[in-house]
Design an enzyme around this catalytic site. Structure first.
Site, PDB file in Angstrom:
ATOM      1  N   SER A  83     -20.429  75.904  29.577  1.00 36.09           N
ATOM      2  CA  SER A  83     -19.102  76.714  28.966  1.00 36.09           C
ATOM      3  C   SER A  83     -18.783  75.727  27.940  1.00 36.09           C
ATOM      4  O   SER A  83     -19.317  75.645  26.931  1.00 36.09           O
ATOM      5  CB  SER A  83     -18.189  76.804  30.237  1.00 36.09           C
ATOM      6  OG  SER A  83     -17.042  77.606  29.990  1.00 36.09           O
ATOM      7  N   HIS A 105     -20.187  83.244  35.929  1.00 34.66           N
ATOM      8  CA  HIS A 105     -20.005  81.969  34.806  1.00 34.66           C
ATOM      9  C   HIS A 105     -20.501  80.595  35.568  1.00 34.66           C
ATOM     10  O   HIS A 105     -20.927  79.768  34.763  1.00 34.66           O
ATOM     11  CB  HIS A 105     -18.458  82.006  34.325  1.00 34.66           C
ATOM     12  CG  HIS A 105     -18.415  81.002  33.240  1.00 34.66           C
ATOM     13  ND1 HIS A 105     -19.213  81.116  32.239  1.00 34.66           N
ATOM     14  CD2 HIS A 105     -17.531  80.091  33.133  1.00 34.66           C
ATOM     15  CE1 HIS A 105     -18.735  80.147  31.353  1.00 34.66           C
ATOM     16  NE2 HIS A 105     -17.717  79.404  31.827  1.00 34.66           N
TER      17      HIS A 105
END
Length: 257
Positions: free
Chosen positions: A82, A234
């Site tokens: 990320s 994610h």
């Protein structure tokens, strides 16, 4: 910057995402340190690293290079999740001579629309005083519209003090820097692409890396390959750690030397 180094061999730098700390990729580090020197870092404004009023990717990339210098490491493989993936990509574009290969977990080199407003609202409205408990803090975040797994993750940033709790992370600095965190604006000096191996791993159920970003990924990282980890969102490295760790380990092994 706070970091932990373990193991011996070609260096691998592990960089966590927003609201995280160096323990986020500890599982991967435990696997890699059997054959590599593994450096796990707390990104500025996170964990035990220094607090910055403003942070952007060129600054953080330079700070990561300082860590490598401190350890006398000329080149490293870099793995980032990320926000950490954007830091890794910034390092590769701004300091390509220091990077052997990249593994980017569920992020693209693009500007994103804001998606953490609910999280910031929940965190800033949480009153931390002598009456606060972890249980009451968890209930507050859930009532603020943050799902329980994310709330539990965020509360790892709480540390106990004599008067109750405080945040380890620099919440005000993250809020002030948020536009730059979700953005992608590098002051490139004659270098708009990275010519070494890069692997992009996306979560099959995540919307962070979509087909619309493919052209930008390939423009900036023309030797990139891609894998999708089905059944993950994610947080792919935490949801399917064994598969994720194997993919990363094999890629780094292929790009040693």
């Amino acid at each position: 910057m706070h970091y932990v180094s373990s193991g011996q061999g070609e260096a691998v730098l592990l960089i966590h995402g927003l609201f995280g700390n160096l323990d986020n990729l500890k599982n991967l580090g435990s696997v890699l340190q059997q054959q590599h020197q593994v450096i796990r870092v707390d990104v500025p404004n996170h964990g035990l690293s220094e607090h910055w009023d403003n942070m952007d990717y060129p600054q953080i990339a330079d700070a990561m290079i300082d860590v490598l210098d401190d350890l006398h490491i000329k080149q490293a493989h870099v793995v980032g999740h990320s926000m950490g993936g954007k830091i890794a990509m910034a390092m590769a574009l701004l300091h390509p001579e220091r990077i052997k290969s990249l593994v980017i977990a569920d992020i693209a080199p693009v500007t994103y629309t804001p998606r953490h407003q609910t999280v910031f609202a929940g965190l800033t409205s949480l009153v931390l005083n002598s009456d606060t408990t972890r249980k009451s803090a968890l209930a507050h975040l859930i009532n603020a519209g943050i799902d329980e797994p994310t709330s539990q993750f965020l509360l790892k940033n709480l540390q106990r003090t004599d008067s109750g709790f405080e945040w380890k992370m620099n919440l005000s600095g993250l809020i002030q820097s948020y536009d730059r965190i979700i953005g992608w604006d590098l002051p490139l000096v004659g270098n708009d692409h990275f010519d070494k191996p890069a692997l992009f791993i996306r979560g099959g159920e995540s919307n962070y890396v979509t087909t619309e970003y493919r052209d930008e990924i390939m423009r900036q990282f023309p030797h990139a390959s891609a894998k999708t980890l089905n059944g993950t969102g994610h947080w792919l490295h935490a949801q399917k750690p064994e598969i994720f760790n194997r993919i990363v380990s094999e890629f780094i092994e292929q790009n040693q030397g």
